[in-house]
Design an enzyme around this catalytic site. Sequence first.
Site, PDB file in Angstrom:
ATOM      1  N   THR A 134      78.624 -25.230 124.978  1.00 12.50           N
ATOM      2  CA  THR A 134      78.826 -26.355 125.879  1.00 12.50           C
ATOM      3  C   THR A 134      78.607 -25.939 127.333  1.00 12.50           C
ATOM      4  O   THR A 134      78.815 -24.787 127.675  1.00 12.50           O
ATOM      5  CB  THR A 134      80.280 -26.835 125.680  1.00 12.50           C
ATOM      6  OG1 THR A 134      80.351 -27.416 124.395  1.00 12.50           O
ATOM      7  CG2 THR A 134      80.726 -27.842 126.705  1.00 12.50           C
ATOM      8  N   GLY A 142      84.401 -33.944 119.905  1.00 12.54           N
ATOM      9  CA  GLY A 142      85.275 -32.874 120.398  1.00 12.54           C
ATOM     10  C   GLY A 142      85.982 -33.250 121.684  1.00 12.54           C
ATOM     11  O   GLY A 142      86.134 -34.432 122.016  1.00 12.54           O
ATOM     12  N   THR A 150      85.545 -25.339 127.651  1.00 14.97           N
ATOM     13  CA  THR A 150      84.652 -25.057 126.529  1.00 14.97           C
ATOM     14  C   THR A 150      85.410 -24.272 125.471  1.00 14.97           C
ATOM     15  O   THR A 150      86.214 -23.404 125.804  1.00 14.97           O
ATOM     16  CB  THR A 150      83.407 -24.268 126.962  1.00 14.97           C
ATOM     17  OG1 THR A 150      82.675 -23.901 125.778  1.00 14.97           O
ATOM     18  CG2 THR A 150      83.742 -23.012 127.741  1.00 14.97           C
ATOM     19  N   GLY A 151      85.148 -24.594 124.225  1.00 15.50           N
ATOM     20  CA  GLY A 151      85.845 -23.896 123.150  1.00 15.50           C
ATOM     21  C   GLY A 151      85.976 -24.803 121.952  1.00 15.50           C
ATOM     22  O   GLY A 151      85.309 -25.841 121.866  1.00 15.50           O
TER      23      GLY A 151
END
Length: 310
Positions: free
Chosen positions: A177, A207, A228-229
Amino acid sequence: MFKYTLVIHGGAGTILKTDMTDEKELAYHTALEDALTKGSEVLAKGGAAVDAVRAATVSLEDNILFNAGRGSVFGKDGSQEMDASIMDGKTTMAGAVSAVQHIRNPVELAYAIMTRSQHVMLNGKGAYDFAVLNGLKTEADEYFFSEFRHDQWIQMQGSDEAALDHNVIVKDKKFGTVGAVAVDMHGNIAAATSTGGMTNKQFGRVGDSPIIGAGTYANNKTCAISCTGHGEPFIRAVTAYDVSCLMEYKGLSLEQAMNIVVHDKLMKIDGEGGMIGVDAKGNAAMVFNSEGMYRGMRSSNGINEVKIYK
Ligand code: ASP
């Protein structure tokens, strides 16, 4: 005298020097530098933070190396559905798009939703129709295709564990991302995030990236954050807004708040990943609990760095 700061990320995850070739590393460095240049050009001219984060994010979306726009990951059915969001800390106006296809720059669509509609989030086909009506650029499937992401998807064929177990099955655990946060000369801040989501996602999975408060948040009073993750824990932890809350209600500094959220709160629920943040005073931080995070920072005080590993 402080004038502006821009921070960007290109995803976090198991990014190890041992898996990287010099050529690949250089390509990532160049891509991150280019995005920093695009965004800081806006800030250096006295432009708005919200326009700087758009410019930097568009640059990353256009680069096939990252999982956003061109180069997005493939879902279970082989489609590439993208999510993005943007928030202006000056007004706390926000725009977001989820599960959209064929839009060249989902962050520009999120911006159009923020500025030209009365809504915050549009989804799928409706979001596409809104984009076309508003003259946003669209592209055919081939534009978004990348061999590398396609191979990742092929590796997952036959698995029904879908997005969540992608990390286990596919050896290189990476979330590609992209995102940007900025503080401009006028003391305004903004954040943007854009993604193709997770490989092999299905059932319309969305997400954290397009969810205001989870993947993205900006408020001049506190901070601008892009995450992000692994999206699911980030949604459950209302990650970006939690940083803002710790600053607002507990009086923590940007970095203290980010450290608590990333290294304590997210870790307790297996939330792998990281975030970038700025505040209106010009403080900036890049914090992650994974092996690496593609990231960069440029400011009017001469900071200019691009990093990948811990
Ligand atoms: N957070 C994104 C998602 O779960 C993935 C990423 O950061 O790469 O969709």
